[in-house]
Design a protein around this motif. Structure first.
Motif, PDB file in Angstrom:
ATOM      1  N   SER A  37       3.624   4.871 -15.142  1.00  0.00           N
ATOM      2  CA  SER A  37       3.017   3.502 -15.450  1.00  0.00           C
ATOM      3  C   SER A  37       3.521   2.379 -14.464  1.00  0.00           C
ATOM      4  O   SER A  37       2.831   1.478 -13.885  1.00  0.00           O
ATOM      5  CB  SER A  37       3.213   3.150 -16.831  1.00  0.00           C
ATOM      6  N   ARG A  38       4.781   2.310 -14.221  1.00  0.00           N
ATOM      7  CA  ARG A  38       5.526   1.232 -13.433  1.00  0.00           C
ATOM      8  C   ARG A  38       5.017   1.340 -11.891  1.00  0.00           C
ATOM      9  O   ARG A  38       4.776   0.549 -11.556  1.00  0.00           O
ATOM     10  CB  ARG A  38       7.011   1.534 -13.782  1.00  0.00           C
ATOM     11  N   ARG A  39       4.902   2.738 -11.497  1.00  0.00           N
ATOM     12  CA  ARG A  39       4.725   3.019 -10.199  1.00  0.00           C
ATOM     13  C   ARG A  39       3.285   2.543  -9.765  1.00  0.00           C
ATOM     14  O   ARG A  39       2.714   2.096  -8.922  1.00  0.00           O
ATOM     15  CB  ARG A  39       5.072   4.190  -9.720  1.00  0.00           C
ATOM     16  N   LEU A  40       2.179   3.055 -10.731  1.00  0.00           N
ATOM     17  CA  LEU A  40       0.786   2.618 -10.544  1.00  0.00           C
ATOM     18  C   LEU A  40       0.526   1.140 -10.568  1.00  0.00           C
ATOM     19  O   LEU A  40      -0.145   0.464  -9.678  1.00  0.00           O
ATOM     20  CB  LEU A  40       0.237   3.363 -11.479  1.00  0.00           C
ATOM     21  N   LEU A  41       1.316   0.400 -11.407  1.00  0.00           N
ATOM     22  CA  LEU A  41       1.019  -0.931 -11.640  1.00  0.00           C
ATOM     23  C   LEU A  41       1.525  -2.027 -10.634  1.00  0.00           C
ATOM     24  O   LEU A  41       1.035  -2.919 -10.267  1.00  0.00           O
ATOM     25  CB  LEU A  41       1.485  -1.403 -13.035  1.00  0.00           C
ATOM     26  N   ARG A  42       2.582  -1.301 -10.053  1.00  0.00           N
ATOM     27  CA  ARG A  42       3.127  -2.199  -8.891  1.00  0.00           C
ATOM     28  C   ARG A  42       2.251  -2.228  -7.833  1.00  0.00           C
ATOM     29  O   ARG A  42       2.465  -3.077  -6.878  1.00  0.00           O
ATOM     30  CB  ARG A  42       4.503  -1.612  -8.670  1.00  0.00           C
ATOM     31  N   HIS A  43       1.081  -1.443  -7.733  1.00  0.00           N
ATOM     32  CA  HIS A  43       0.271  -1.319  -6.553  1.00  0.00           C
ATOM     33  C   HIS A  43      -0.743  -2.182  -6.685  1.00  0.00           C
ATOM     34  O   HIS A  43      -1.638  -2.277  -5.822  1.00  0.00           O
ATOM     35  CB  HIS A  43      -0.184   0.168  -6.146  1.00  0.00           C
ATOM     36  N   LEU A  92      -6.193   1.446 -11.402  1.00  0.00           N
ATOM     37  CA  LEU A  92      -5.011   1.367 -11.563  1.00  0.00           C
ATOM     38  C   LEU A  92      -4.442   0.763 -13.005  1.00  0.00           C
ATOM     39  O   LEU A  92      -3.535   1.481 -13.411  1.00  0.00           O
ATOM     40  CB  LEU A  92      -4.240   0.991 -10.308  1.00  0.00           C
ATOM     41  N   MET A  93      -4.816  -0.558 -13.288  1.00  0.00           N
ATOM     42  CA  MET A  93      -4.559  -1.172 -14.432  1.00  0.00           C
ATOM     43  C   MET A  93      -4.697  -0.183 -15.496  1.00  0.00           C
ATOM     44  O   MET A  93      -3.819  -0.423 -16.558  1.00  0.00           O
ATOM     45  CB  MET A  93      -5.218  -2.508 -14.365  1.00  0.00           C
TER      46      MET A  93
END
Length: 830
Positions: free
Chosen positions: A123-129, A293-294
């Motif tokens: 989740s952290r890796r996806l949202l940072r994009h 992504l969100m």
């Protein structure tokens, strides 16, 4: 000095340090640069969505194949999706040509680490994009922009010194605050409700504002735009929403605002999910890749919290019974999946969305234990969550089932259906979507189900006491699913009303009350498939019903239709032309072999049809009553001569103890009633001359052949002590059915058929008129009265159909005529 003078002075002071080139380039003042916003939607010609970009990613070959497949369907995938996939996926297992051994050894642990990555990390890796999400987070950098202080003046009082400061956003935007700063400030304080209301009001999505705030429209239709919420916020130009044509900067602003609106609504959680669902369906400005992504990042986050509860193990139990006891997952877990699929269908990007889900929650989609380091075994995720997510995916669009099954597992490199275990397959194969078992209609699922059913039939024959891994409840669901997929009324439960009518009729009729043929006719119309449904899947249906009959199970709980009757009706319907294009070609040979292995002679008879079907149907009656073998039954019915049949029946009843008490009046047994039904249907309802010329390989049954088989079976079932009373009853029944009165009948063709059956020997032996009395007639074995037979012959006198075809030329030419007339005169004088 007034406050605004300090602000003006500060701006002028800062500009003095800017060069002429910077001023001409429009370099912004410190703290005045707006947040980064998402890029424009990519065109098909953009380099970011080219297929070779997916091939250049440092990911596994399985993921590359999946990416290329999604690109072929959608025409391209945004580079932000590709980058996000790379961040949470395993690296390639195939070393590159120029990669040294040290690099290869270093990459292998990275792959293991990727496979065991937690949901929270994904989740952290996806949202940072997604910049639209990151600028709403409560981070130090974001707080500094909104609440940071700028020194405007310094005041000295002797040795003490004091500073006059202003907030950064006041210095940067003295007249009004940009919307992104307001939304960020509200989200940092967890006031997502107000943030979403402001964003929706700026986008003039008043329907969403009404739904979110629970304010109904006025009776006069007055539009409430909640302008009070927008005080102090830099307004968007009203012209932006007129005409539908936007320039680059205007579209840029609307896209940024729409993306931040999606972020605010997602952060609001379950209570804002309905508003988000409607916004994703209506708004044309938000970017689907960033929304994806969100939402996927949110799904991973909520599942990480849900997975803290240890799921129950269902490895060695009846999975179908478990399904009925499962509790629905919490709405907190389901709403982001629902909104994600709504967005995917609206924006036509379902393959790439499923690709993201498959990379983020592969274990939840497959109901399998996640990989862990070491020997510790982690529990399976929730089965109800797996079924709920898969169900929402399948019901999102008609093509969703095919897209979903095309997903490949990054761990095993296999397509979805081959990457799950049998327990999961059993559960998913009977998943009902809008009344249809859509998974069961896919080729790989259907092939698997057929193999399981065939294996069950073979194992039941070879190993009678081996416990089956196919629950009866699953077989019942397969039967119901086949009916529902074809749109049959019986699948909708309409059989109960038909049975009630038949039960009322049952009390009024006086014959055939035990003939299962009548029950088959009553449910015949319930089995008719709807047009454009693909027809009934006879292979699945017959195989499942065969096993249920073997287990003596009802095909559906609470039904009054016996399983064997339903199986007979389905087999009778299989292979017939219905005017409906079959989705799957019926494999009649394999299905017939399964029926034979199951020793279900009734089903085999109706599946065969024609002459062989009649023989097998009557053979089943004889076998069930006399306990004979199939070879012996065939000998009695058609293979042996009449003399051989006579001798064999005599030997049978010598061994049977005849009951001392005999009924004063004969009444046919259930099996004999069935024979009467067959006799009336095939031999006494003849209406066309061509029915006598049915070819041996035709599905049509020659009335003479069918009658001979039925009467032979009648003789076998009649005890010698009942021969006289049964003959009188049979004469009366035949006379009533034919309307025979003093040698006259309106059914002359039926009379001709009966004359050939009863008064002529077997035609297969090439009978001549000069034959002796070596072969007795069926009329004699039945004990029929000679006068009745004479009246029957008189009713069809002059009809060439009343004599065998190979003797017709001799009769017409006058050869053997004296023998014929002498034979009839003997009958009249009897």
């Amino acid at each position: 000095m007034p406050l605004m003078n300090y602000i003006t002075y500060t701006e002028d002071f800062l500009r003095t340090f800017m060069s002429e080139d910077d001023r001409s380039k429009g370099v912004e003042l410190p703290f005045s640069k707006p947040y980064g916003i998402s890029s424009f939607p990519q065109d098909d010609n953009d380099e970011g969505i080219a297929g070779d970009l997916g091939m250049k990613l440092a990911c596994s070959s399985t993921l590359k194949e999946s990416i290329n497949a999604a690109i072929e369907v959608e025409g391209g995938i945004d580079d932000v999706i590709l980058t996000a996939l790379q961040s949470i996926s395993s690296p390639s297992t195939q070393p590159e040509k120029n990669m040294d051994n040290a690099t290869i050894q270093r990459e292998r642990p990275n792959r293991s680490k990727m496979l065991t990555m937690s949901h929270a990390e994904k989740s952290r890796r996806l949202l940072r994009h997604c910049s639209s999400w990151t600028q709403l987070d409560d981070k130090r950098a974001n707080r500094g922009i909104v609440t940071g202080q700028v020194i405007m003046a310094t005041v000295r009082f002797g040795t003490s010194q004091s500073c006059l400061t202003l907030r950064t956003n006041v210095v940067t935007n003295p007249n009004a605050t940009p919307y992104h700063q307001v939304l960020a400030w509200l989200c940092q304080r967890r006031d997502y409700f107000t943030a979403a209301s402001i964003a929706l009001s700026l986008l003039q999505d008043f329907d969403a504002v009404y739904e979110l705030r629970g304010i109904p429209k006025t009776s006069e239709g007055e539009v409430i735009s909640h302008q009070g919420l927008l005080d102090g916020i830099t307004p968007l130009l009203n012209d932006d929403f007129k005409g539908g044509k936007f320039s680059g900067p205007q579209l840029h602003t609307l896209t940024s605002l729409a993306d931040m609106t999606v972020g605010c609504l997602i952060k609001g959680g379950t209570v804002m999910a309905p508003t988000l669902d409607g916004f994703l369906a209506r708004n044309p400005f938000y970017e689907a890749p960033r929304a994806c992504l969100m939402l996927v990042g949110t799904i991973a986050a909520v599942i990480s919290q849900e997975s803290s509860n240890v799921a129950k193990h269902h490895n060695n139990c009846n999975i179908v019974k478990v399904l009925s006891t499962l509790e629905s997952p919490r709405e907190d877990v389901l709403w982001p999946v629902r909104c994600l699929l709504k967005m995917a269908v609206t924006r036509k990007c379902l393959p790439s969305v499923l690709l993201m889900l498959n990379a983020t929650i592969p274990n939840e989609l497959r109901w399998r234990s996640p990989k862990t380091r070491g020997l510790a075994e982690s529990p399976r995720p929730s089965l109800s969550l797996c079924l709920a997510i898969v169900g929402m995916i399948l019901e999102s669009a008609n093509e969703a089932t095919r897209y979903f099954l095309n997903l490949r597992d990054e761990d095993s490199c296999l397509p979805y259906w081959f990457s799950i275990d049998d327990q999961t397959r059993l559960a998913l194969s009977i998943l009902s979507i809008h009344g249809k078992f859509v998974v069961l209609q896919e080729p790989e699922v259907r092939s698997w189900a057929l193999e399981k059913l065939k294996g069950e039939v073979h194992s039941s024959v070879d190993f009678n006491n081996v416990q089956s891994d196919l629950p009866s409840e699953w077989l019942k669901e397969i039967v119901t699913g086949a009916f529902c997929n074809a749109g049959c009324d019986i699948g909708l439960g309409f059989d109960s009303s038909v049975l009630r009518k038949s039960e009322a009729f049952e009390s009024t009729r006086d014959e055939y009350n035990s003939c299962y043929r009548q029950d088959m006719l009553r449910i015949e119309n319930l089995l008719n498939p709807q047009k454009n449904s693909g027809g009934l899947d006879y292979d699945l249906l017959i195989a499942a019903l065969l096993i249920l009959v073997q287990r003596d199970e009802k095909w559906r709980d609470g039904t009054s239709i016996p399983t064997q009757i339903l199986l007979n009706a389905v087999c009778d319907k299989a292979g017939r032309k219905t005017g409906i294009d079959q989705k799957f070609i019926f494999d009649g040979a394999t299905t017939m072999r399964l029926c034979a292995l199951s020793e279900n002679y009734q089903a085999t008879a109706f599946l065969m049809g024609g002459k062989n079907g009649i023989i097998l149907e009557c053979a089943d009656i004889i076998i069930s009553n006399l306990g004979l073998s199939m070879k012996e039954a065939e000998l009695l019915l058609f293979a042996g001569s009449v003399n051989e049949m006579k001798d064999f029946v005599t030997r049978i009843y010598r061994k049977v103890q005849i009951e001392k008490y005999q009924f004063a009046e004969f009444f046919p047994s259930e099996s004999q009633q069935h024979l009467l039904w067959l006799l009336e249907h095939y031999s006494m309802n003849v209406r066309k001359y061509g029915e006598f010329n049915a070819a041996s390989n035709s599905m049509r049954v020659n009335p003479v052949f069918a009658g001979r088989v039925c009467f032979r079976a009648w003789i076998c079932l009649t005890q010698p002590s009942n021969k006289e009373s049964s003959a009188k009853w049979l004469e009366k029944w035949l006379g009533n059915k034919l309307g025979l009165n003093n040698g006259v009948s309106s059914k002359r063709l039926a009379c001709a058929a009966l004359v050939r059956i009863l008064l002529w020997a077997d035609e297969a032996s090439g009978l001549e008129l000069t034959d002796g009395d070596e072969e007795p007639l069926l009329a004699v074995l039945l004990g029929l009265n000679g006068r009745f037979m004479a009246e029957l012959a008189h009713a069809c006198c002059g009809m060439i159909e009343s004599i065998p075809f190979h003797l017709a030329d001799e009769i017409m030419s006058g050869l053997g005529g004296s023998n014929l007339f002498f034979f009839e005169s003997e009958l009249l004088n009897a």
